[in-house]
Scaffold this motif. Structure first.
Motif, PDB file in Angstrom:
ATOM      1  N   UNK A 147       0.833  -1.206   0.000  1.00  0.00           N
ATOM      2  CA  UNK A 147       0.000   0.000   0.000  1.00  0.00           C
ATOM      3  C   UNK A 147       0.864   1.252   0.000  1.00  0.00           C
ATOM      4  N   UNK A 148       1.969   1.225   0.771  1.00  0.00           N
ATOM      5  CA  UNK A 148       2.859   2.381   0.818  1.00  0.00           C
ATOM      6  C   UNK A 148       3.504   2.629  -0.538  1.00  0.00           C
ATOM      7  N   UNK A 149       3.869   1.551  -1.221  1.00  0.00           N
ATOM      8  CA  UNK A 149       4.464   1.702  -2.551  1.00  0.00           C
ATOM      9  C   UNK A 149       3.454   2.295  -3.526  1.00  0.00           C
ATOM     10  N   UNK A 150       2.203   1.813  -3.431  1.00  0.00           N
ATOM     11  CA  UNK A 150       1.165   2.368  -4.324  1.00  0.00           C
ATOM     12  C   UNK A 150       0.949   3.848  -4.049  1.00  0.00           C
ATOM     13  N   UNK A 151       0.902   4.205  -2.760  1.00  0.00           N
ATOM     14  CA  UNK A 151       0.726   5.624  -2.423  1.00  0.00           C
ATOM     15  C   UNK A 151       1.923   6.444  -2.879  1.00  0.00           C
ATOM     16  N   UNK A 152       3.123   5.863  -2.747  1.00  0.00           N
ATOM     17  CA  UNK A 152       4.316   6.583  -3.198  1.00  0.00           C
ATOM     18  C   UNK A 152       4.279   6.800  -4.705  1.00  0.00           C
ATOM     19  N   UNK A 159       3.343  14.656  -8.076  1.00  0.00           N
ATOM     20  CA  UNK A 159       4.472  15.589  -8.084  1.00  0.00           C
ATOM     21  C   UNK A 159       4.923  15.893  -9.506  1.00  0.00           C
ATOM     22  N   UNK A 160       4.910  14.857 -10.362  1.00  0.00           N
ATOM     23  CA  UNK A 160       5.280  15.083 -11.756  1.00  0.00           C
ATOM     24  C   UNK A 160       4.299  16.040 -12.441  1.00  0.00           C
ATOM     25  N   UNK A 161       2.983  15.861 -12.106  1.00  0.00           N
ATOM     26  CA  UNK A 161       1.992  16.781 -12.667  1.00  0.00           C
ATOM     27  C   UNK A 161       2.152  18.183 -12.106  1.00  0.00           C
TER      28      UNK A 161
END
Length: 313
Positions: A147-152, A159-161
């Motif tokens: 879940x943390x990886x998905x949120x990251x 952030x890219x947007x």
């Protein structure tokens, strides 16, 4: 001959010994340890759990794993059969967790309970009671890590947007404006330094003003106390003026509602008398003899006694 006989006896002894060891090994391998059989139903992976793995109740070994396989009723579930010492306090609140066994990569079953239900969990021959499996620490960590990886990943995409070319240009412009504002603040600080240096003198003058104000307030208090006597006299004078005003109001009411109506009636009577005198004066002017002979009536009309055609007597 004797050497051959000794060799034959040794071979027979070794054969019997090997058969005995094999029988004992097979018997020990297939026998079940004494205790109560339970089934641990797990929806999670049981990697590292092997046959004869230890079963511990709060750290104390109370049994071992006797079978591992898929649940025939639901192939998505894992059914782990365990044999547990009858003295172990297995209740309806008991649950199992998969715990690592050191750094070997192997695991064992750790039993615990919530303490919410102390009713013993009964297991019958041929139909073992079921103990639920809870996720282990590494299972929870793995799920939370996923879940943390998905949120990251989502955060990275946002952030890219956020940091596109247009926003980066705006951010750079904002930094320039912040730099300009900082330089202006420095200029303002430099301009305020003389004022800040003059603040102690201003504070001292303010204190002097406060002291003078306190003295003035004390004098005002004294003046107020001295003025209380004249104010009391003024209050009495005001009461007298109120009495005089009431008397004047009463006199005005008497004049308006009593005296003036009488004067009006007297004036009308005088006017009536004056009109009568004027009529009398006119009558005397026309016929002065009426004062001696009285007022003669009008001449007789047609049909009346004394009427003549000439209009005379």
């Amino acid at each position: 001959m004797e050497s051959r006989a000794h060799a034959l006896v040794a071979i027979i002894f070794l054969a019997v010994l090997g058969v005995g060891v094999a029988v004992v090994g097979l018997w020990m391998h297939h026998r079940h340890p004494p205790g109560t059989v339970y089934d641990v139903i797990s929806p999670y992976s049981v990697s590292g759990l092997t046959l004869q793995a230890a079963v511990r109740f709060k750290g104390v070994r109370v049994g071992e794993v006797t079978a591992i396989g898929l649940d025939p009723a639901n192939p998505r579930m894992i059914r782990v059969q365990v044999t547990i010492n009858k003295a172990a306090p297995i209740t309806r609140a008991t649950f199992a967790e998969l715990a690592p066994q050191g750094v070997t990569g192997l695991s064992y079953l750790s039993l615990s309970d919530h303490g919410s239900d102390f009713t013993p969990l009964r297991s019958r021959p041929g139909k073992p009671a079921e103990i639920p499996m809870h996720p282990s620490f590494f299972e929870v960590l793995s799920r939370n890590g996923e879940s943390l990886v998905n949120r990251s990943n989502k955060l990275t995409e946002r952030l890219n947007l956020l940091l596109n070319d247009e926003n980066r240009a705006r951010f750079a412009q904002t930094l320039v404006q912040v730099d300009q504002a900082t330089s202006r603040l420095v200029d303002m600080e430099t301009a305020l330094l003389p004022t800040l240096k003059a603040l102690p003198a201003m504070v001292a003058a303010t204190r002097s003003t406060l002291v003078a104000s306190r003295t003035l307030i004390l004098h005002l208090d004294t003046l107020t106390e001295a003025a209380q006597g004249p104010l009391a006299n003024a209050a009495e004078a005001a009461k007298s003026l109120r009495g005089l005003s009431v008397a004047g109001e009463r006199a005005a009411n008497t004049l308006n509602y009593d005296t003036l109506p009488r004067v009006n009636r007297l004036t009308r009577s005088l006017m009536t008398s004056s009109s009568a005198l004027q009529d009398l004066s006119r009558s005397l002017q026309r016929s002065p003899q009426s004062l001696l002979y009285g007022h003669r009536g009008p001449p007789p009309g047609p049909g009346e006694a004394g009427f003549t055609a000439e209009g005379g007597h």
